[in-house]
Design an enzyme around this catalytic site. Structure first.
Site, mmCIF file in Angstrom:
data_model
loop_
_atom_site.group_PDB
_atom_site.id
_atom_site.type_symbol
_atom_site.label_atom_id
_atom_site.label_comp_id
_atom_site.label_asym_id
_atom_site.label_seq_id
_atom_site.Cartn_x
_atom_site.Cartn_y
_atom_site.Cartn_z
ATOM 1 N N CYS A 11 0.806 -1.226 0.000
ATOM 2 C CA CYS A 11 0.000 0.000 0.000
ATOM 3 C C CYS A 11 0.838 1.276 0.000
ATOM 4 O O CYS A 11 0.295 2.359 -0.187
ATOM 5 C CB CYS A 11 -0.952 -0.015 1.194
ATOM 6 S SG CYS A 11 -1.965 -1.501 1.283
ATOM 7 N N HIS B 187 -3.180 6.964 3.072
ATOM 8 C CA HIS B 187 -3.635 5.661 2.607
ATOM 9 C C HIS B 187 -4.980 5.360 3.258
ATOM 10 O O HIS B 187 -5.165 5.544 4.468
ATOM 11 C CB HIS B 187 -2.605 4.598 2.981
ATOM 12 C CG HIS B 187 -3.074 3.197 2.795
ATOM 13 N ND1 HIS B 187 -3.765 2.782 1.675
ATOM 14 C CD2 HIS B 187 -2.958 2.096 3.594
ATOM 15 C CE1 HIS B 187 -4.041 1.492 1.792
ATOM 16 N NE2 HIS B 187 -3.568 1.050 2.941
ATOM 17 N N ASN C 92 -10.337 -0.249 1.115
ATOM 18 C CA ASN C 92 -8.886 -0.183 1.005
ATOM 19 C C ASN C 92 -8.483 -0.654 -0.390
ATOM 20 O O ASN C 92 -8.522 -1.845 -0.685
ATOM 21 C CB ASN C 92 -8.259 -1.067 2.094
ATOM 22 C CG ASN C 92 -6.747 -1.073 2.046
ATOM 23 O OD1 ASN C 92 -6.133 -0.591 1.102
ATOM 24 N ND2 ASN C 92 -6.135 -1.653 3.070
#
Length: 336
Positions: free
Chosen positions: A118, A258, A288
């Site tokens: 990520c 993020h 996500n």
């Protein structure tokens, strides 16, 4: 005395999303859960997922086209393609090679993938910064794209509720005006805690030797330990970047983190003392999206007016590895 680095300009950003939407209520058909249970723990209401033969390559191609169009850089002037993905649909060819071909980029420009989970966009930006800064390349396409819906165990409520699919892209180029759009950037990793988030690959040994233990090849995550790690370590590196940029937190216009969990985002927000208008969060709608989450939040935020241009932003992320990083960037007019 070290040679002066060529400054970098963020020329364009774009994003791509699947059309299929899976809501929290939809997930009640798979296991015992509820919209309230998921939303209160994650901040997620729905997520986009690939369908049929759609993959991260298709999403990345859409994001790349959008970013190139916004940048004003011609396809034939792209001289390197870099893709970041947590777990691409193929180990090889690289996603970057697929996107190079789909865009029709000529001249056999180099194309390769990185796996920083990520944190991929920030890692990619640091790589591009070095390659442009050294004078080797002029126009670099960075694509962050993931289809983690194909990699989770859809009987496992603890992880499958979290992930969605999507792609974001950024075109970076030499700043001909001498103004660097990267004011500070720091990337890190700690492999000793890699077991916090991992995914085994399928495979077996040669039939002439001892057989290997068969693995469950789905995403595994220790959410409690990830949360503790992130809220402890990431703010330190945001502060490090602020020091490097010779700025105070209140002097930066936006936080674009993020999109992993709304509670983590709120912890970052509290640490920086920002009100809601300065924090870009779209996890409610997309979940996500891994490497793609920061560039999606950036591009969509500009598109819908939440992010004004001629401003600055903190980009920060973390992911499997464990990897993490933060950057303070300048957002010029015309990037989206």
């Amino acid at each position: 005395m070290a040679e002066k680095r060529i400054p970098l300009r963020i020329a364009g950003v774009g994003y791509g999303l699947p059309k299929a939407v899976v809501t929290n209520d939809d997930l009640t058909k798979l296991y015992e859960t509820s919209d309230e249970w998921i939303y209160t723990r994650t901040g997620i209401k729905e997520r986009r997922v690939v369908s049929g033969n759609e993959t991260a390559i298709d999403l990345g191609f859409e994001a790349a086209k959008n970013a190139i169009e916004k940048s004003g850089v011609k396809i034939e002037d792209i001289d390197l393609v870099l893709a970041a993905s947590s777990a691409p649909p193929q180990l090889y060819p690289a996603i970057a090679c697929h996107i190079q071909a789909k865009l029709g980029i000529p001249n056999y420009v180099p194309a390769f993938d990185i796996t920083a989970a990520c944190t991929g966009l920030i890692y990619g930006l640091q790589i591009a910064r070095g390659l442009i800064g050294s004078g080797f390349y002029k126009n670099i396409l960075i694509v962050a794209t993931d289809n983690n819906s194909k990699l989770v165990d859809w009987t496992d409520r603890s992880t499958s509720i979290l992930f969605g699919d999507g792609a974001g892209a950024m075109v970076v180029t030499r700043a001909e005006d001498g103004i660097d759009d990267v004011l500070a950037l720091d990337i890190r990793a700690d492999g000793s805690i890699g077991e916090y988030i991992y995914m085994d690959m399928p495979g077996q040994t040669c039939p002439l030797v001892e057989p290997a233990e068969q693995k469950d090849c789905h995403i595994k995550m220790n959410g409690r330990e990830v949360y503790k790690f992130v809220v402890t370590i990431l703010p330190k590196y945001i502060e490090k970047c602020l020091d490097e940029a010779n700025m105070k937190a209140e002097e930066v216009d936006y936080l674009i983190p993020h999109q992993a969990n709304q509670r983590i985002i709120e912890a970052m927000q509290s640490r920086l003392g920002y009100d809601d208008s300065k924090v870009i969060s779209n996890i409610r709608y997309y979940g996500n999206t891994s490497a793609a989450s920061i560039p999606i939040a950036l591009a969509e935020g500009v598109e819908n007016g939440k992010i004004k241009l001629g401003t600055t932003a903190i980009l920060c992320g973390f992911g499997a590895g464990m990897t993490w990083g933060a950057a303070i960037v300048r957002l010029r007019e015309g990037i989206c």
